[in-house]
Design a protein around this motif. Structure first.
Motif, PDB file in Angstrom:
ATOM      1  N   LYS A 161       0.834  -1.212   0.000  1.00 21.11           N
ATOM      2  CA  LYS A 161       0.000   0.000   0.000  1.00 21.11           C
ATOM      3  C   LYS A 161       0.863   1.253   0.000  1.00 21.11           C
ATOM      4  CE  LYS A 161      -2.328  -1.586   3.523  1.00 21.11           C
ATOM      5  NZ  LYS A 161      -3.133  -1.399   4.722  1.00 21.11           N
ATOM      6  N   PHE A 168     -10.595   5.484  -9.885  1.00 20.91           N
ATOM      7  CA  PHE A 168     -10.358   5.184  -8.464  1.00 20.91           C
ATOM      8  C   PHE A 168     -10.971   3.826  -8.112  1.00 20.91           C
ATOM      9  CE2 PHE A 168     -10.393  10.005  -7.493  1.00 20.91           C
ATOM     10  CZ  PHE A 168      -9.100  10.106  -7.962  1.00 20.91           C
ATOM     11  N   THR A 169     -12.164   3.562  -8.686  1.00 26.38           N
ATOM     12  CA  THR A 169     -12.806   2.271  -8.409  1.00 26.38           C
ATOM     13  C   THR A 169     -11.932   1.122  -8.894  1.00 26.38           C
ATOM     14  OG1 THR A 169     -14.931   3.341  -8.749  1.00 26.38           O
ATOM     15  CG2 THR A 169     -14.909   0.937  -8.718  1.00 26.38           C
ATOM     16  N   TYR A 213      -6.312  -3.112  -5.537  1.00 23.54           N
ATOM     17  CA  TYR A 213      -5.673  -3.188  -4.219  1.00 23.54           C
ATOM     18  C   TYR A 213      -6.357  -4.235  -3.346  1.00 23.54           C
ATOM     19  CZ  TYR A 213      -2.708   0.964  -4.813  1.00 23.54           C
ATOM     20  OH  TYR A 213      -1.750   1.846  -5.229  1.00 23.54           O
ATOM     21  N   ILE A 214      -7.698  -4.242  -3.373  1.00 24.63           N
ATOM     22  CA  ILE A 214      -8.432  -5.182  -2.522  1.00 24.63           C
ATOM     23  C   ILE A 214      -8.171  -6.621  -2.956  1.00 24.63           C
ATOM     24  CG2 ILE A 214     -10.761  -6.000  -1.967  1.00 24.63           C
ATOM     25  CD1 ILE A 214     -11.633  -3.120  -1.801  1.00 24.63           C
ATOM     26  N   THR A 257      -4.685  -7.703  -1.922  1.00 27.10           N
ATOM     27  CA  THR A 257      -4.662  -7.922  -0.478  1.00 27.10           C
ATOM     28  C   THR A 257      -5.329  -9.247  -0.118  1.00 27.10           C
ATOM     29  OG1 THR A 257      -4.759  -5.551  -0.121  1.00 27.10           O
ATOM     30  CG2 THR A 257      -5.333  -6.949   1.741  1.00 27.10           C
ATOM     31  N   THR A 275      -1.857   4.328  -8.237  1.00 27.95           N
ATOM     32  CA  THR A 275      -2.604   5.492  -7.761  1.00 27.95           C
ATOM     33  C   THR A 275      -2.300   6.720  -8.624  1.00 27.95           C
ATOM     34  OG1 THR A 275      -2.472   4.585  -5.534  1.00 27.95           O
ATOM     35  CG2 THR A 275      -3.146   6.861  -5.721  1.00 27.95           C
ATOM     36  N   SER A 279       2.270   3.456  -2.966  1.00 28.39           N
ATOM     37  CA  SER A 279       1.575   4.577  -3.598  1.00 28.39           C
ATOM     38  C   SER A 279       2.286   5.900  -3.307  1.00 28.39           C
ATOM     39  CB  SER A 279       0.130   4.638  -3.116  1.00 28.39           C
ATOM     40  OG  SER A 279       0.084   4.791  -1.721  1.00 28.39           O
ATOM     41  N   LEU A 280       3.101   5.949  -2.244  1.00 28.28           N
ATOM     42  CA  LEU A 280       3.822   7.192  -1.951  1.00 28.28           C
ATOM     43  C   LEU A 280       4.864   7.513  -3.010  1.00 28.28           C
ATOM     44  CD1 LEU A 280       2.539   6.804   0.911  1.00 28.28           C
ATOM     45  CD2 LEU A 280       4.565   7.941   1.773  1.00 28.28           C
ATOM     46  N   ALA A 297      -8.700   1.083  -9.313  1.00 33.35           N
ATOM     47  CA  ALA A 297      -7.527   0.943  -8.453  1.00 33.35           C
ATOM     48  C   ALA A 297      -7.912   0.304  -7.123  1.00 33.35           C
ATOM     49  CB  ALA A 297      -6.889   2.304  -8.210  1.00 33.35           C
ATOM     50  N   THR A 298      -9.029   0.761  -6.543  1.00 32.90           N
ATOM     51  CA  THR A 298      -9.481   0.206  -5.267  1.00 32.90           C
ATOM     52  C   THR A 298      -9.664  -1.298  -5.383  1.00 32.90           C
ATOM     53  OG1 THR A 298     -10.624   2.277  -4.832  1.00 32.90           O
ATOM     54  CG2 THR A 298     -11.259   0.382  -3.500  1.00 32.90           C
TER      55      THR A 298
END
Lengths: 220, 250
Positions: free
Chosen positions: B183, B214-215, B221-222, B225, B197, B186-187, B217-218
């Motif tokens: 996560k 954004f959806t 990520y999910i 994970t 991101t 993303s920085l 990408a979300t």
């Protein structure tokens, strides 16, 4: 390597930096308060005897815990003005993002805290004729809070560090204030080292404080 | 809420001036996802190896080595990751001798990528170090003494006795640290790595259809994970030491 190090730029920009630190601290405190409130509600939902309620809280926590904070900030930065229907300014959007995000983490801490209260206490409360709410309010939560204070404070320090991520939407917090000066006067080294040092001292002081509290609770 | 959802922007494979497909956005997301995975994986290699060393050093008897590891962990845990990123990117090259600094800034291939990897790796190493230390400390002292009594040298005690046991009981917190580095990758967008991101942000700027990006990408990520957690649960079950409870994830 340090022969050109310019201390003057640091001194002259102190008022500007303090202003930025003000926003950082304000955001931290408001996010802690909001996150704690929402997190407590979520934790109670998660432990509630209703399946759909605990399922909802569980999904909420898993959802936010698998997302990077930056993405959450982007989401709410665009989402909040849409829902409200008018521009609300970056600060409020970001605040909502932090509260929603932190609530997921606080919820997990709370849940662990509540579950650490021995079952006998709950049963004793029930035997005294307390309702579920009274039992939570007077028996379980006070003990749970006591047990989780060190972890909650540690999370607060993490949150304090995480607020620096408002950089991605350009809110003028401590880091962004330093960044502005750094780029204006081309003094990146001075400003970023100062920022790092200030954050380090504040976080370390917080950490040592927590250790003290922890000792007090352990012996008390 | 009157937002015009237009999912077709996510499935732009070629430029099409007629529709909203002004760029091949689908490939932007794919490439961003690739960079996210690359940054996270490369950083994890550093985090795991360096973190193991730090964790071991925190448990050795030599006070200087132990002090060094403690200072390392204290520094890396008490400075915000984003500030560390800026220090590595803007300040670190200035502290090096002239030639080396220039090479780090411009000479080496993919300077942003490797800076992000080193930053995330060294930061996560401080967390992994704490887990490894906790794992070693959870092992009863008797094991260490037994190993020493058998004539193993200190390095061998760690190599054959303490570390293998420690890794097996810290799998849950290590998993959460790995997901953390995934996560936190993303920085890297703040120093110009176009990871997932960053790409969604860019799609927002090109199309004003940010929520779709954004959806996507979300979801990515999910999904990652969830996969990592499922895999690690199986691994944990396989390597569990009977009678020992693995340390909980923080």
């Amino acid at each position: 390597m340090f022969e050109n190090f310019d201390f003057e730029i640091i001194v002259t920009s102190i008022p500007f930096l303090i202003e930025g630190m003000g926003l950082t601290l304000l955001l931290t405190v408001l996010a802690i308060v909001g996150g704690l409130a929402l997190g407590t509600v979520l934790a109670l939902c998660r432990l509630a005897p209703y399946r759909w309620l605990s399922l909802f809280a569980g999904s909420y926590v898993n959802f936010f815990r698998s997302m990077p904070l930056i993405l959450v900030i982007f989401w709410f930065y665009f989402l909040v003005p849409f829902i409200v229907g008018r521009p609300v300014g970056g600060f409020y959007s970001v605040l909502v993002a932090f509260i929603m995000f932190e609530a997921a983490y606080y919820c997990e801490i709370m849940r662990a805290g509540i579950q650490s209260v021995r079952q006998g206490q709950v049963h004793a409360g029930q035997a005294l004729g307390l309702t579920y709410r009274q039992n939570m309010r007077y028996i379980v939560l006070p003990q749970a809070f006591r047990a989780m204070i060190p972890i909650l404070l540690t999370q607060a320090i993490i949150l304090f560090q995480d607020t620096s991520l408002v950089y991605v939407v350009g809110l003028r917090d401590f880091l962004v204030a330093a960044d502005i000066v750094a780029n204006r006067d081309n003094r990146l080294m001075e400003m970023f080292l100062t920022v790092a040092l200030v954050y380090f001292v504040m976080c370390l002081a917080g950490q040592l404080g927590i250790r003290k509290i922890q000792k007090k609770f352990a012996t008390g | 809420m009157n937002y015009n959802w237009d999912w077709s922007v996510l499935f732009c494979f070629v430029e099409d001036p007629v529709s909203s497909c002004t760029q091949p956005f689908f490939y932007w997301i794919v490439s961003g996802f690739g960079w996210t995975i690359s940054v996270a994986a490369a950083a994890w290699v550093i985090a795991f190896s360096l973190g193991s060393v730090i964790g071991v050093l925190r448990t050795v008897e030599n006070p200087y080595l132990r002090g060094f590891a403690t200072v390392y962990v204290t520094i890396f845990r008490n400075i915000p990751l984003l500030v560390q990123m800026f220090l590595w990117f803007f300040v670190f090259p200035e502290l090096l001798p002239d030639e080396a600094g220039k090479w780090v800034k411009r000479g080496m291939p993919l300077p942003e990528f490797w800076t992000a990897v080193v930053c995330l790796g060294t930061y996560t190493a401080s967390r992994v170090g704490e887990q490894v230390r906790a794992g070693i400390e959870a092992i009863t002292q008797g094991q260490r003494y037994a190993a020493m009594a058998m004539g193993l040298r200190p390095v061998q005690v760690y190599r054959y006795i303490l570390l293998p046991v420690s890794y097996r009981i810290i799998i849950p917190p290590l998993t959460s640290d790995f997901l953390g580095v995934f996560k936190n990758s993303s920085l890297a967008l703040t120093i110009g790595v176009l990871e997932l991101t960053a790409q969604t942000r860019q799609i927002e700027e090109y199309t004003f259809q940010g929520f779709e990006a954004f959806t996507a990408a979300t979801l990515l990520y999910i999904v990652v994970t969830a996969i990592v957690m499922a895999v690690m649960r199986v691994v944990e079950g396989r390597v569990v030491i009977p009678g020992m409870i693995s340390l909980g994830a923080k």
